[in-house]
Structures are given as C-alpha cells and as structure tokens.
Design a protein around this motif. Structure first.
Motif, PDB file in Angstrom:
ATOM      1  N   THR A  76      -6.235  -9.198   9.769  1.00  0.00           N
ATOM      2  CA  THR A  76      -5.135 -10.032  10.340  1.00  0.00           C
ATOM      3  C   THR A  76      -3.847  -9.917   9.794  1.00  0.00           C
ATOM      4  OG1 THR A  76      -5.769 -11.888   8.905  1.00  0.00           O
ATOM      5  CG2 THR A  76      -6.798 -11.787  11.112  1.00  0.00           C
ATOM      6  N   GLN A  77      -3.538  -9.033   8.568  1.00  0.00           N
ATOM      7  CA  GLN A  77      -2.797  -8.937   7.716  1.00  0.00           C
ATOM      8  C   GLN A  77      -2.404 -10.256   6.508  1.00  0.00           C
ATOM      9  OE1 GLN A  77       0.023  -7.213  11.223  1.00  0.00           O
ATOM     10  NE2 GLN A  77       1.252  -7.091   9.351  1.00  0.00           N
ATOM     11  N   GLU A  78      -3.490 -11.029   6.447  1.00  0.00           N
ATOM     12  CA  GLU A  78      -3.502 -12.211   5.860  1.00  0.00           C
ATOM     13  C   GLU A  78      -4.867 -11.883   4.856  1.00  0.00           C
ATOM     14  OE1 GLU A  78      -3.253 -15.737   7.801  1.00  0.00           O
ATOM     15  OE2 GLU A  78      -1.046 -15.543   8.514  1.00  0.00           O
ATOM     16  N   SER A  79      -4.763 -12.119   3.684  1.00  0.00           N
ATOM     17  CA  SER A  79      -5.868 -11.893   2.690  1.00  0.00           C
ATOM     18  C   SER A  79      -5.932 -12.802   1.556  1.00  0.00           C
ATOM     19  CB  SER A  79      -5.763 -10.433   2.305  1.00  0.00           C
ATOM     20  OG  SER A  79      -7.224 -10.200   1.740  1.00  0.00           O
ATOM     21  N   SER A  80      -6.617 -12.436   0.797  1.00  0.00           N
ATOM     22  CA  SER A  80      -6.568 -13.668  -0.576  1.00  0.00           C
ATOM     23  C   SER A  80      -6.585 -12.809  -1.853  1.00  0.00           C
ATOM     24  CB  SER A  80      -8.273 -14.102  -0.498  1.00  0.00           C
ATOM     25  OG  SER A  80      -9.179 -12.932  -0.849  1.00  0.00           O
ATOM     26  N   ILE A  81      -6.122 -13.402  -2.912  1.00  0.00           N
ATOM     27  CA  ILE A  81      -5.943 -12.705  -3.926  1.00  0.00           C
ATOM     28  C   ILE A  81      -7.446 -12.094  -4.670  1.00  0.00           C
ATOM     29  CG2 ILE A  81      -5.655 -13.303  -6.745  1.00  0.00           C
ATOM     30  CD1 ILE A  81      -3.793 -15.540  -5.782  1.00  0.00           C
ATOM     31  N   GLU A  82      -8.404 -12.734  -4.257  1.00  0.00           N
ATOM     32  CA  GLU A  82      -9.841 -12.296  -4.778  1.00  0.00           C
ATOM     33  C   GLU A  82     -10.054 -10.693  -4.374  1.00  0.00           C
ATOM     34  OE1 GLU A  82      -9.687 -16.661  -5.219  1.00  0.00           O
ATOM     35  OE2 GLU A  82      -9.222 -15.255  -3.581  1.00  0.00           O
ATOM     36  N   LEU A  83      -9.750 -10.669  -3.032  1.00  0.00           N
ATOM     37  CA  LEU A  83     -10.093  -9.180  -2.311  1.00  0.00           C
ATOM     38  C   LEU A  83      -8.888  -8.158  -2.691  1.00  0.00           C
ATOM     39  CD1 LEU A  83     -10.988 -10.124   1.289  1.00  0.00           C
ATOM     40  CD2 LEU A  83     -12.528  -9.242  -0.441  1.00  0.00           C
ATOM     41  N   LEU A  84      -7.758  -8.957  -2.900  1.00  0.00           N
ATOM     42  CA  LEU A  84      -6.703  -7.795  -3.301  1.00  0.00           C
ATOM     43  C   LEU A  84      -6.994  -7.392  -4.916  1.00  0.00           C
ATOM     44  CD1 LEU A  84      -4.227  -6.475  -2.877  1.00  0.00           C
ATOM     45  CD2 LEU A  84      -3.000  -8.610  -4.050  1.00  0.00           C
ATOM     46  N   VAL A  85      -7.427  -8.299  -5.707  1.00  0.00           N
ATOM     47  CA  VAL A  85      -7.832  -7.692  -7.148  1.00  0.00           C
ATOM     48  C   VAL A  85      -8.748  -6.838  -7.003  1.00  0.00           C
ATOM     49  CG1 VAL A  85      -8.811  -8.704  -9.160  1.00  0.00           C
ATOM     50  CG2 VAL A  85      -7.022 -10.061  -8.343  1.00  0.00           C
ATOM     51  N   GLU A  86      -9.897  -7.049  -6.380  1.00  0.00           N
ATOM     52  CA  GLU A  86     -11.002  -6.136  -6.265  1.00  0.00           C
ATOM     53  C   GLU A  86     -10.514  -4.914  -5.676  1.00  0.00           C
ATOM     54  OE1 GLU A  86     -14.185  -6.284  -7.535  1.00  0.00           O
ATOM     55  OE2 GLU A  86     -13.333  -8.144  -8.267  1.00  0.00           O
ATOM     56  N   ALA A  87      -9.652  -4.684  -4.672  1.00  0.00           N
ATOM     57  CA  ALA A  87      -9.226  -3.469  -4.181  1.00  0.00           C
ATOM     58  C   ALA A  87      -8.418  -2.854  -5.126  1.00  0.00           C
ATOM     59  CB  ALA A  87      -8.413  -3.910  -2.852  1.00  0.00           C
ATOM     60  N   ILE A  88      -7.480  -3.267  -5.925  1.00  0.00           N
ATOM     61  CA  ILE A  88      -6.884  -2.579  -6.856  1.00  0.00           C
ATOM     62  C   ILE A  88      -7.747  -2.077  -7.896  1.00  0.00           C
ATOM     63  CG2 ILE A  88      -5.125  -3.020  -8.718  1.00  0.00           C
ATOM     64  CD1 ILE A  88      -3.743  -5.073  -7.064  1.00  0.00           C
ATOM     65  N   LYS A  89      -8.748  -2.783  -8.316  1.00  0.00           N
ATOM     66  CA  LYS A  89      -9.785  -2.261  -9.201  1.00  0.00           C
ATOM     67  C   LYS A  89     -10.284  -0.933  -8.690  1.00  0.00           C
ATOM     68  CE  LYS A  89     -10.928  -6.808 -11.589  1.00  0.00           C
ATOM     69  NZ  LYS A  89     -12.069  -7.719 -11.856  1.00  0.00           N
ATOM     70  N   LEU A  90     -10.661  -1.056  -7.502  1.00  0.00           N
ATOM     71  CA  LEU A  90     -11.349  -0.056  -6.789  1.00  0.00           C
ATOM     72  C   LEU A  90     -10.326   1.220  -6.969  1.00  0.00           C
ATOM     73  CD1 LEU A  90     -13.418  -1.052  -3.696  1.00  0.00           C
ATOM     74  CD2 LEU A  90     -14.319   0.136  -5.788  1.00  0.00           C
ATOM     75  N   MET A  91      -9.213   1.017  -6.567  1.00  0.00           N
ATOM     76  CA  MET A  91      -8.164   2.129  -6.531  1.00  0.00           C
ATOM     77  C   MET A  91      -7.987   2.736  -8.066  1.00  0.00           C
ATOM     78  SD  MET A  91      -6.914   2.580  -3.637  1.00  0.00           S
ATOM     79  CE  MET A  91      -6.617   1.953  -1.972  1.00  0.00           C
ATOM     80  N   LEU A  92      -8.077   1.946  -9.119  1.00  0.00           N
ATOM     81  CA  LEU A  92      -8.027   2.437 -10.469  1.00  0.00           C
ATOM     82  C   LEU A  92      -9.185   3.247 -10.552  1.00  0.00           C
ATOM     83  CD1 LEU A  92      -6.813  -0.747 -12.391  1.00  0.00           C
ATOM     84  CD2 LEU A  92      -5.574   1.333 -11.967  1.00  0.00           C
ATOM     85  N   LYS A  93     -10.487   2.795 -10.037  1.00  0.00           N
ATOM     86  CA  LYS A  93     -11.655   3.774 -10.210  1.00  0.00           C
ATOM     87  C   LYS A  93     -11.519   5.026  -9.476  1.00  0.00           C
ATOM     88  CE  LYS A  93     -15.109   0.113 -11.080  1.00  0.00           C
ATOM     89  NZ  LYS A  93     -16.483  -0.606 -10.493  1.00  0.00           N
ATOM     90  N   PHE A  94     -10.572   4.930  -8.418  1.00  0.00           N
ATOM     91  CA  PHE A  94     -10.617   6.245  -7.619  1.00  0.00           C
ATOM     92  C   PHE A  94      -9.519   7.107  -8.399  1.00  0.00           C
ATOM     93  CE2 PHE A  94     -11.773   3.959  -3.591  1.00  0.00           C
ATOM     94  CZ  PHE A  94     -13.004   3.876  -3.911  1.00  0.00           C
ATOM     95  N   ASP A  95      -8.973   6.610  -9.324  1.00  0.00           N
ATOM     96  CA  ASP A  95      -7.762   7.398 -10.215  1.00  0.00           C
ATOM     97  C   ASP A  95      -6.590   7.632  -9.071  1.00  0.00           C
ATOM     98  OD1 ASP A  95      -6.754   8.606 -12.415  1.00  0.00           O
ATOM     99  OD2 ASP A  95      -7.052  10.418 -11.647  1.00  0.00           O
ATOM    100  N   VAL A  96      -6.322   6.575  -8.496  1.00  0.00           N
ATOM    101  CA  VAL A  96      -5.219   6.504  -7.491  1.00  0.00           C
ATOM    102  C   VAL A  96      -3.957   6.400  -8.565  1.00  0.00           C
ATOM    103  CG1 VAL A  96      -3.747   5.321  -5.929  1.00  0.00           C
ATOM    104  CG2 VAL A  96      -6.171   5.929  -5.309  1.00  0.00           C
ATOM    105  N   LYS A  97      -2.786   7.105  -8.115  1.00  0.00           N
ATOM    106  CA  LYS A  97      -1.587   6.961  -8.781  1.00  0.00           C
ATOM    107  C   LYS A  97      -0.473   6.381  -8.221  1.00  0.00           C
ATOM    108  CE  LYS A  97      -3.344   9.391 -12.308  1.00  0.00           C
ATOM    109  NZ  LYS A  97      -3.608   8.597 -13.479  1.00  0.00           N
ATOM    110  N   ILE A  98      -0.425   6.281  -6.830  1.00  0.00           N
ATOM    111  CA  ILE A  98       0.481   5.538  -5.816  1.00  0.00           C
ATOM    112  C   ILE A  98      -0.228   4.730  -4.951  1.00  0.00           C
ATOM    113  CG2 ILE A  98       2.704   5.793  -4.448  1.00  0.00           C
ATOM    114  CD1 ILE A  98       3.193   8.793  -5.824  1.00  0.00           C
ATOM    115  N   LEU A  99      -0.008   3.597  -5.197  1.00  0.00           N
ATOM    116  CA  LEU A  99      -0.598   2.532  -4.112  1.00  0.00           C
ATOM    117  C   LEU A  99       0.515   1.835  -3.338  1.00  0.00           C
ATOM    118  CD1 LEU A  99      -2.845   0.768  -3.249  1.00  0.00           C
ATOM    119  CD2 LEU A  99      -2.755  -0.585  -5.441  1.00  0.00           C
ATOM    120  N   ASN A 100       0.217   2.009  -1.890  1.00  0.00           N
ATOM    121  CA  ASN A 100       1.069   1.295  -1.093  1.00  0.00           C
ATOM    122  C   ASN A 100       0.490  -0.091  -0.590  1.00  0.00           C
ATOM    123  OD1 ASN A 100       3.334   1.957   1.290  1.00  0.00           O
ATOM    124  ND2 ASN A 100       1.940   0.405   1.994  1.00  0.00           N
TER     125      ASN A 100
END
Length: 330
Positions: A76-100
């Motif tokens: 719905t384009q509305e989310s929570s801090i908890e899910l956003l934090v976990e998503a950023i942690k996953l992106m770091l595990k994937f070694d993502v360099k640029i995050l949109n």
C-alpha cells in the motif's frame, strides 16, 4: 569492473516484465505471531515498485553491469520502521551499494523506534548509499531526514532529467519530476511522475548511468555514501542555480523562467498540507486554500490577489504555479 548491486525497497517488482534485467525479488512481512518472515516474491500487486524500477532503467543506457534486488515491505506504500530496518539489513547482506527507497515514513522525532533506524543508517554509511523520497516538502520524514541519507524532493521544470542541489539541507537534491511513459506491472505503459517517488528513482538512474558510463574510473567500494554524493555533484545532469531569489524586482518580473518555476514549485511543496491543494491528488480540500495563502504571506512575504481564483488553478502543480505567477505581489 564488478557488477553494481542496486536495491529497491518498495511494493515489490513484477519480475516477468523485466526479461533482460538481472533481478532478485523478495518480500518481508509480519505474521499473526508478530514474527518477521522473508519469502521469494516475484509479483507487485500495487504496481508502484515496478514503475520505480522502470523509471530507474529509463535513465541507464546499459544495464548489463547492474544487479537489482527488490524487497517488498508493503502493498500500500505505507509500512513500518521494523520492516524497513530488516529490509536495509538484508540489502547490506546482499552487498547492495545503492539503495532506492521511493517512500517516506512519518514519525515524531522523539519516537524511540527511530533510534534503531538511525543507528543502522549511520553504521552503514560507508557500505551503502541510500536515496530516499521526502514527503510533501516536510523535513521530518524518514529516513530522508537523516544526514546520512540522500533526501530527494521535486521541482517541476522542463522535460529533461535534471536536478538541483539544495544546499539548505545536507545531502539533499531537487529532481525534475515531469511524468514519463513507463512500463507498469501489467506490462502496459502509463505515465509516472509528478512525485518524490519518481524523482528518487530518476536520481538513482542518473547515478547508475554515471557509474556505468565511467566504469573504468569509478570504484564503488569504501565510503560509499560520500562517493556517490560526489558523483551527484559532478553529474552532467546537475544544474547550477541558487534557489534563493535575489531581489523583489526579479520575482515581480513578467518573465516565467525555468528558474522561477523551480522556486515556485519548491515554495508550494514547502506547505505542510501540499497534498490537499491539488485536485489531481484526489484529496483536494477547499479549507486549505486560504490557509495556504496565509502560509505564503507569513513565510515568503508574498501576497496573492485572491479575486482571480478559479477551481482549475488547483488542478495540478503546473496550474497552481501559473496562478501564483500571474497573481503574486510582494
């Protein structure tokens, strides 16, 4: 040069639409027991995330050097801090360099839940560059308001993919948000733009294209955030312009220049209830119109000739900018 890993945190991506793009898609969700779960998810029921990726790709001449990782944290384009934090942690595990992140969370600055998000972003600034939408010109939207995030807002100018650096805030840019015809989650084409979501994806695409075109020179490794912002500052898409108009004579001139359009759009979007002013947003509320004029006077010392108001003037950003230009007195 190794492939550049790019992350998108949004509503997911319709993977089948992008046959020639290296793309992995996941979904994070909270179950009935309040546990966060991760699953492979190649669909986008909402469509927003698909348009975001389409917008990014429209700016890149060669996508063969790119790997994309999509994480759906909302339908719905509305989310929570908890899910956003976990998503950023996953992106770091994937070694993502640029995050949109073409979305914004509204929280009170004193909300303790922001601490985990802030700490994570500060910790990861040398590993990942986050480009994130602001919301309606408000400063306190997250994570765009944090210093170690590149906050993106919009202006409405010509048809080119251009941007200005907003020196009022640290690491903040204003991107031209004129709509483009882009592929949606149904495989058809629709106009996407006039939003900070589009502006953020445009900025991400501009950065990626700079990296791809100069792959022998650039090396995204250490101090990633500062490195990417330096690329933004040096980009050929950047326009040099001071957003603070120098004098009343210039402001009252009849010429409707591109620079003046930038100023008008930034001024309008600084109004906290900007989304209530435009009929096209389907949230139009007449009670906010008078409040908007009071806001312009208090903040910018601008008086509007209100005798000429027409409902059509509040149809879109362009019609409202034209109205202000025609009826402004300082």
């Amino acid at each position: 040069m190794n492939k550049i890993k790019v992350g998108i945190i949004d509503t997911g991506v319709e993977k089948k639409i992008f046959d020639n793009v290296h793309l992995k898609c996941y979904k994070l969700y909270i179950d009935e027991n309040n546990y966060i779960n991760l699953e492979i998810n190649n669909s986008d029921m909402n469509g927003h995330g698909t348009l975001v990726l389409s917008s990014i790709l429209s700016e890149v001449n060669d996508t063969s050097m790119l790997e994309f990782y999509s994480i759906n944290i909302t339908d719905t384009q509305e989310s929570s801090i908890e899910l956003l934090v976990e998503a950023i942690k996953l992106m770091l595990k994937f070694d993502v360099k640029i995050l949109n992140i073409s979305m914004a969370l509204e929280y009170n600055m004193k909300d303790e839940r922001l601490n985990e998000l802030l700490n994570l972003i500060n910790y990861s600034k040398n590993k990942i560059a986050i480009l994130c939408s602001e919301y309606n010109g408000k400063k306190d939207t997250f994570p765009a308001s944090f210093n170690n995030v590149i906050g993106i807002n919009t202006y409405f100018g010509g048809s080119k993919s251009e941007f200005y650096v907003n020196n009022i805030y640290e690491k903040n840019i204003l991107v031209n948000s004129r709509s483009k015809l882009l592929k949606n989650n149904k495989g058809a084409y629709e106009f996407f733009g006039d939003s900070t979501s589009f502006a953020t994806s445009t900025a991400t695409g501009i950065v990626l294209n700079e990296l791809v075109e100069n792959n022998e020179e650039y090396d995204v490794s250490e101090e990633v955030l500062e490195y990417i912002f330096e690329i933004i500052l040096a980009s050929k898409n950047r326009i040099e312009y001071n957003l603070i108009l120098q004098n009343d004579r210039y402001f009252n001139s009849c010429e409707y220049t591109e620079e003046k359009k930038v100023y008008y759009s930034c001024m309008i979007k600084s109004y906290p209830y900007f989304d209530r002013l435009l009929i096209i947003n389907q949230k139009f509320d007449l009670d906010y119109v008078l409040d908007f004029f009071i806001f312009l006077y208090n903040k910018y010392n601008i008086m509007i000739n209100k005798n000429n108001i027409r409902l059509f003037d509040f149809y879109s950003m362009n019609t409202l900018m034209n109205f202000i230009h025609r009826n402004t007195r300082i």
